[in-house]
Design an enzyme around this catalytic site. Structure first.
Site, PDB file in Angstrom:
ATOM      1  N   CYS A 179       0.861  -1.161   0.000  1.00 25.33           N
ATOM      2  CA  CYS A 179       0.000   0.000   0.000  1.00 25.33           C
ATOM      3  C   CYS A 179       0.904   1.220   0.000  1.00 25.33           C
ATOM      4  O   CYS A 179       2.093   1.106   0.290  1.00 25.33           O
ATOM      5  CB  CYS A 179      -0.887   0.112   1.240  1.00 25.33           C
ATOM      6  SG  CYS A 179      -1.897  -1.354   1.517  1.00 25.33           S
ATOM      7  N   ARG A 224       2.245   0.847  -5.747  1.00 29.77           N
ATOM      8  CA  ARG A 224       2.280   0.025  -4.534  1.00 29.77           C
ATOM      9  C   ARG A 224       0.956  -0.700  -4.306  1.00 29.77           C
ATOM     10  O   ARG A 224       0.852  -1.542  -3.420  1.00 29.77           O
ATOM     11  CB  ARG A 224       2.570   0.898  -3.313  1.00 29.77           C
ATOM     12  CG  ARG A 224       3.840   1.679  -3.430  1.00 29.77           C
ATOM     13  CD  ARG A 224       3.992   2.612  -2.272  1.00 29.77           C
ATOM     14  NE  ARG A 224       4.456   1.917  -1.105  1.00 29.77           N
ATOM     15  CZ  ARG A 224       5.729   1.806  -0.765  1.00 29.77           C
ATOM     16  NH1 ARG A 224       6.650   2.357  -1.516  1.00 29.77           N
ATOM     17  NH2 ARG A 224       6.089   1.154   0.312  1.00 29.77           N
ATOM     18  N   TRP A 241      -3.381  -2.376  -1.510  1.00 34.81           N
ATOM     19  CA  TRP A 241      -3.215  -3.710  -2.102  1.00 34.81           C
ATOM     20  C   TRP A 241      -3.626  -4.659  -0.998  1.00 34.81           C
ATOM     21  O   TRP A 241      -2.939  -4.782   0.009  1.00 34.81           O
ATOM     22  CB  TRP A 241      -1.759  -3.918  -2.511  1.00 34.81           C
ATOM     23  CG  TRP A 241      -1.500  -5.209  -3.221  1.00 34.81           C
ATOM     24  CD1 TRP A 241      -1.608  -5.444  -4.567  1.00 34.81           C
ATOM     25  CD2 TRP A 241      -1.047  -6.439  -2.629  1.00 34.81           C
ATOM     26  NE1 TRP A 241      -1.261  -6.746  -4.836  1.00 34.81           N
ATOM     27  CE2 TRP A 241      -0.926  -7.381  -3.670  1.00 34.81           C
ATOM     28  CE3 TRP A 241      -0.756  -6.841  -1.338  1.00 34.81           C
ATOM     29  CZ2 TRP A 241      -0.506  -8.694  -3.462  1.00 34.81           C
ATOM     30  CZ3 TRP A 241      -0.341  -8.153  -1.115  1.00 34.81           C
ATOM     31  CH2 TRP A 241      -0.214  -9.056  -2.175  1.00 34.81           C
ATOM     32  N   ASN A 285       0.562   0.981   5.928  1.00 35.02           N
ATOM     33  CA  ASN A 285       1.217   0.086   4.976  1.00 35.02           C
ATOM     34  C   ASN A 285       1.953  -0.950   5.801  1.00 35.02           C
ATOM     35  O   ASN A 285       2.762  -0.593   6.655  1.00 35.02           O
ATOM     36  CB  ASN A 285       2.197   0.890   4.107  1.00 35.02           C
ATOM     37  CG  ASN A 285       3.127  -0.001   3.309  1.00 35.02           C
ATOM     38  OD1 ASN A 285       2.722  -1.078   2.880  1.00 35.02           O
ATOM     39  ND2 ASN A 285       4.351   0.439   3.116  1.00 35.02           N
ATOM     40  N   GLY A 286       1.678  -2.242   5.551  1.00 34.83           N
ATOM     41  CA  GLY A 286       2.330  -3.299   6.319  1.00 34.83           C
ATOM     42  C   GLY A 286       1.311  -4.316   6.781  1.00 34.83           C
ATOM     43  O   GLY A 286       0.182  -4.347   6.276  1.00 34.83           O
ATOM     44  N   GLU A 303      11.600 -15.633 -17.313  1.00 33.77           N
ATOM     45  CA  GLU A 303      11.163 -14.235 -17.369  1.00 33.77           C
ATOM     46  C   GLU A 303      10.073 -14.059 -18.439  1.00 33.77           C
ATOM     47  O   GLU A 303       9.098 -13.339 -18.229  1.00 33.77           O
ATOM     48  CB  GLU A 303      12.379 -13.324 -17.632  1.00 33.77           C
ATOM     49  CG  GLU A 303      12.094 -11.848 -17.788  1.00 33.77           C
ATOM     50  CD  GLU A 303      11.406 -11.205 -16.580  1.00 33.77           C
ATOM     51  OE1 GLU A 303      11.311 -11.818 -15.514  1.00 33.77           O
ATOM     52  OE2 GLU A 303      10.928 -10.065 -16.744  1.00 33.77           O
ATOM     53  N   LYS A 352       6.401 -12.681 -17.616  1.00 30.50           N
ATOM     54  CA  LYS A 352       5.813 -11.488 -18.262  1.00 30.50           C
ATOM     55  C   LYS A 352       4.425 -11.818 -18.800  1.00 30.50           C
ATOM     56  O   LYS A 352       3.495 -11.040 -18.674  1.00 30.50           O
ATOM     57  CB  LYS A 352       6.675 -11.006 -19.448  1.00 30.50           C
ATOM     58  CG  LYS A 352       7.917 -10.215 -19.132  1.00 30.50           C
ATOM     59  CD  LYS A 352       7.694  -8.849 -18.552  1.00 30.50           C
ATOM     60  CE  LYS A 352       7.596  -8.900 -17.085  1.00 30.50           C
ATOM     61  NZ  LYS A 352       8.697  -8.788 -16.229  1.00 30.50           N
ATOM     62  N   GLU A 403       1.918 -12.255 -15.894  1.00 28.25           N
ATOM     63  CA  GLU A 403       1.590 -10.970 -15.269  1.00 28.25           C
ATOM     64  C   GLU A 403       0.620 -10.168 -16.126  1.00 28.25           C
ATOM     65  O   GLU A 403      -0.333  -9.594 -15.623  1.00 28.25           O
ATOM     66  CB  GLU A 403       2.866 -10.130 -15.108  1.00 28.25           C
ATOM     67  CG  GLU A 403       3.798 -10.581 -14.021  1.00 28.25           C
ATOM     68  CD  GLU A 403       5.088  -9.765 -13.997  1.00 28.25           C
ATOM     69  OE1 GLU A 403       5.427  -9.228 -12.950  1.00 28.25           O
ATOM     70  OE2 GLU A 403       5.766  -9.669 -15.029  1.00 28.25           O
ATOM     71  N   HIS A 444      11.168 -34.913 -18.572  1.00 21.94           N
ATOM     72  CA  HIS A 444      10.896 -35.435 -17.226  1.00 21.94           C
ATOM     73  C   HIS A 444       9.512 -35.020 -16.719  1.00 21.94           C
ATOM     74  O   HIS A 444       9.325 -34.830 -15.524  1.00 21.94           O
ATOM     75  CB  HIS A 444      11.993 -34.982 -16.259  1.00 21.94           C
ATOM     76  CG  HIS A 444      13.347 -35.456 -16.655  1.00 21.94           C
ATOM     77  ND1 HIS A 444      13.688 -36.790 -16.666  1.00 21.94           N
ATOM     78  CD2 HIS A 444      14.426 -34.788 -17.114  1.00 21.94           C
ATOM     79  CE1 HIS A 444      14.928 -36.922 -17.091  1.00 21.94           C
ATOM     80  NE2 HIS A 444      15.405 -35.719 -17.382  1.00 21.94           N
ATOM     81  N   LYS A 470       3.662  -2.955  -8.012  1.00 18.72           N
ATOM     82  CA  LYS A 470       5.045  -2.825  -8.476  1.00 18.72           C
ATOM     83  C   LYS A 470       6.030  -3.051  -7.339  1.00 18.72           C
ATOM     84  O   LYS A 470       7.093  -3.611  -7.535  1.00 18.72           O
ATOM     85  CB  LYS A 470       5.242  -1.434  -9.089  1.00 18.72           C
ATOM     86  CG  LYS A 470       6.643  -1.212  -9.600  1.00 18.72           C
ATOM     87  CD  LYS A 470       6.658  -0.856 -11.064  1.00 18.72           C
ATOM     88  CE  LYS A 470       8.031  -0.925 -11.664  1.00 18.72           C
ATOM     89  NZ  LYS A 470       8.265  -2.219 -12.335  1.00 18.72           N
TER      90      LYS A 470
HETATM   91  C1  G6P Z   1       6.857  -7.253  -7.815  1.00 20.35           C
HETATM   92  C2  G6P Z   1       6.838  -6.653  -9.204  1.00 20.35           C
HETATM   93  C3  G6P Z   1       7.862  -7.370 -10.081  1.00 20.35           C
HETATM   94  C4  G6P Z   1       9.242  -7.289  -9.438  1.00 20.35           C
HETATM   95  C5  G6P Z   1       9.240  -7.844  -8.017  1.00 20.35           C
HETATM   96  C6  G6P Z   1      10.534  -7.501  -7.290  1.00 20.35           C
HETATM   97  O1  G6P Z   1       6.383  -8.545  -7.854  1.00 20.35           O
HETATM   98  O2  G6P Z   1       5.552  -6.751  -9.763  1.00 20.35           O
HETATM   99  O3  G6P Z   1       7.900  -6.748 -11.346  1.00 20.35           O
HETATM  100  O4  G6P Z   1      10.145  -8.018 -10.201  1.00 20.35           O
HETATM  101  O5  G6P Z   1       8.185  -7.236  -7.256  1.00 20.35           O
HETATM  102  O6  G6P Z   1      10.608  -6.114  -7.170  1.00 20.35           O
HETATM  103  P1  G6P Z   1      11.939  -5.298  -6.945  1.00 20.35           P
HETATM  104  O7  G6P Z   1      11.493  -3.875  -6.814  1.00 20.35           O
HETATM  105  O8  G6P Z   1      12.546  -5.837  -5.691  1.00 20.35           O
HETATM  106  O9  G6P Z   1      12.810  -5.519  -8.134  1.00 20.35           O
END
Ligand code: G6P
Length: 605
Positions: free
Chosen positions: A2, A27, A74, A98-99, A478, A482, A485, A501, A600
């Site tokens: 948050c 956030r 969030w 937040n927390g 990755e 992507k 997400e 396997h 994010k």
């Molecule tokens: C969240 C974001 C990801 C990111 C991860 C780690 O899950 O949605 O895109 O890779 O956190 O975030 P950081 O800021 O530590 O790279």
């Protein structure tokens, strides 16, 4: 997670709170709220959805007052709903948080026994009720201390009081919190980015700190309740802007920007005249390093995995990688001869920060690879390596991933040179190849028109598989991440050799399989794995480099990235995967910059 904001001013605050909340949406964005003190009363407004929805409410019924707090949520405790949105207010106080309050269930039970009623399912509301209760018996400072003493877990708080209507109280334990200094106004915020348009003078609260801010002063107390002075920092100005420009969304801008962001980063680290890398004052002499442990979460973890290959290829150092949420609870054998590297775009990820904190408690040397240089992770580590990517707003990370890999690659090269493990000529060639990377990224970006065609062909598929070997395996992970997400599609990244396997059972007629097969020492093996999935009906998208000699009429599509150093090829094969996820999500009309359920910066465990 948050984001929180607070403003104490000599003028109306709601419009600045709204603007700051928009900056904090990275956030969390499932609900938003604001509380101001207006005519001696707490005026609380909240809604589900984005800050834009809250803005509309305030446009119709203005939130008046010179003192206010705001929140973007969030959800952790209780579904995203208007009632669970913050602030949580009583007659006396209003709280944004937040927390996570880990003992909220027991606190709530005890408060209910004494007759208090709860409106929401959140953990935060216990703070509101505790504070309301203590204010009946104690003065302000004591009531705050008594409340904080009861809480187990993590918090950054912003609190308004009906009876003390010229102050905002901030408190921090575990979750980040900053204050900003303005002219006849002062600010509280989850990060400096939210405050940047209002001030460049910032102080970060340390764990256990409490602050009381009014429009003309800020008083700090430490965890022992002692009044303290804190250092004011001047924020650096960003060279790159957090503005969409002509792009449809931030993600397409950020994918495109990689040709510039890599240039900026290379300029910071590579001295082309001296043919060397500008990295000095390591926290631990590279010749004496026994082991390097590289730690991150999500996309950043994938950068750690790619870097493991480069460190292993370029040095004789033992390399370990770990996801932060696992590392922080493992029984680690710490050693002063190891270097612990933390990779994080935001520098605020709770698990990564906790893993770093664990290292600090064990008195070992730490280094952070971050984008946000004023972040908690950056400030707490012994050695900071910024990735210089500029603000990244899209929740799905793109340019920060490339930046993290780039800095880790540069670090591996430099450590190899210091340890005399790379021949001089090879070092110089690799440095001149790095200089060409931005241009090669630019050329690779041209595959976008072909990716659009591919996306149309596959976007209705129910699942995807991404395969690679060696350093292409983290890129397969990755690519799958992507797609998950952005498109909410099931996607698996797998080491190509592991297919037989188990996952081979998933292959059926028409299932899209993305094969990452640049011409490196894994090439032939990966191509054999590709034939195995083609034989079982998969629709293959091959990503390789130019001048490959594969001719197979059964490959549905192929993308060829420019030829370069094998290690740099890892960067190039990432780009088509970013574009693929982007265009599939776009065809599905999804919210590209703010995918559902995500945030994010993940500031809770
Ligand atoms: C969240 C974001 C990801 C990111 C991860 C780690 O899950 O949605 O895109 O890779 O956190 O975030 P950081 O800021 O530590 O790279």
């Amino acid at each position: 997670m948050c984001g929180i904001i607070g403003i104490a001013s000599n003028k109306q605050v709601s419009s600045n709170i709204i603007e700051s909340l928009k900056k904090l949406e990275y956030r969390g964005y499932d609900s938003a709220g604001i509380a101001t003190i207006s005519n001696g009363e707490i005026d609380e407004k909240k809604c589900t959805g984005r800050v834009a929805a809250l803005e509309k409410i305030i446009f119709k019924t203005p939130s008046l007052g010179n003192l206010g707090i705001g929140h973007v949520r969030w959800a952790t405790h209780g579904a995203p709903s208007k009632i669970n949105a913050h602030p949580h207010s009583s007659e006396e106080v209003s709280v944004v948080h937040n927390g996570i309050i880990e003992n909220s269930t027991i606190l709530k039970k005890n408060l209910e026994k004494t007759g208090y009623k709860f409106k929401s399912q959140t953990d935060t509301e216990v703070i509101t009720i505790l504070l309301t209760d203590f204010l009946k018996k104690f003065d302000l400072v004591l009531a705050i201390n008594k409340t904080l003493e009861k809480l187990i877990g993590s918090f950054a708080l912003g609190i308004l009081f009906k009876k003390h209507n010229n102050i905002i109280v901030g408190a921090r334990r575990g979750s980040p919190l900053a204050v900003g200094y303005g002219h006849n106004e002062n600010f509280l915020g989850s990060d400096s980015y939210a405050l940047k348009s209002m001030t460049n003078k910032i102080t970060y609260l340390d764990d256990g700190d409490v602050c009381i801010l009014s429009n003309d002063k800020i008083i700090f107390y430490n965890k022992n309740g002692m009044k303290i002075n804190k250092r004011i920092q001047t924020l650096s100005s960003d060279k790159q802007t957090a503005d969409k420009g002509d792009f449809k969304d931030f993600m397409s801008k950020e994918i495109n920007e990689q040709k510039f962001s890599t240039k900026v980063c290379i300029k910071e680290y590579v001295n082309h005249l001296k043919k060397d890398i500008n990295l000095y004052n390591f926290p631990i002499e590279p010749k004496n390093i026994d082991k390097i442990v590289i730690i991150g979460c999500g996309t950043a973890y994938h950068a750690c995995l790619a870097a493991k290959h480069w460190f292993e290829e370029l040095t004789s150092i033992e390399i370990e990688t770990d996801v932060a949420s696992e590392f922080r609870y493992r029984k680690i054998k710490f050693s002063k001869k190891n270097l612990y590297i933390f990779v994080s775009q935001s520098g605020e990820t709770a698990d990564t920060f906790a893993a770093l904190d664990l290292c600090k408690k064990n008195e070992v040397k730490t280094c952070s690879v971050v984008n946000a240089v004023e972040s908690s992770i950056a400030r707490s580590s012994d050695f900071i390596l910024p990735i210089h990517a500029g603000p990244e707003i899209g929740v799905a990370s793109t340019k920060a991933f490339i930046g993290q890999m780039l800095v880790l690659y540069i670090l591996a090269l430099k450590i190899s040179k210091i340890r005399n493990e790379i021949p001089k000529a090879e070092y110089i060639t690799k440095i001149s190849n790095i200089k060409k990377l931005p241009d090669l990224i630019n050329k690779t970006l041209k595959c976008e028109s072909k990716i659009k065609i591919i996306a149309k062909d596959v976007y209705l598929s129910k699942g995807f598989i991404f395969l690679g070997r060696g350093p292409s395996f983290p890129i397969a992970l990755e690519g799958a991440l992507k797609l998950k997400e952005l498109s909410y599609l099931h996607a698996e990244g797998y080491p190509a050799g592991e297919m037989k396997h188990g996952p081979l059972a998933l292959i059926e007629e028409g299932l899209p399989v993305v094969i990452l097969a640049p011409q490196d020492r894994y090439y032939e093996k990966t191509i054999s794995n590709m034939q195995e999935v083609i034989a079982r009906g998969a629709k293959v998208l091959l990503i390789t480099n130019e001048e490959n000699n594969i001719i197979s009429e059964n490959i549905r599509f192929s993308i060829e990235v420019p030829k370069t150093d094998n290690q740099l090829t890892t960067f190039l094969i990432t780009i088509p995967l970013q574009l693929l996820a982007y265009h599939i999500a776009s065809l599905k009309n999804l919210d590209i910059d703010k995918p559902r359920n995500l945030a994010k910066s993940v500031t809770v465990e």
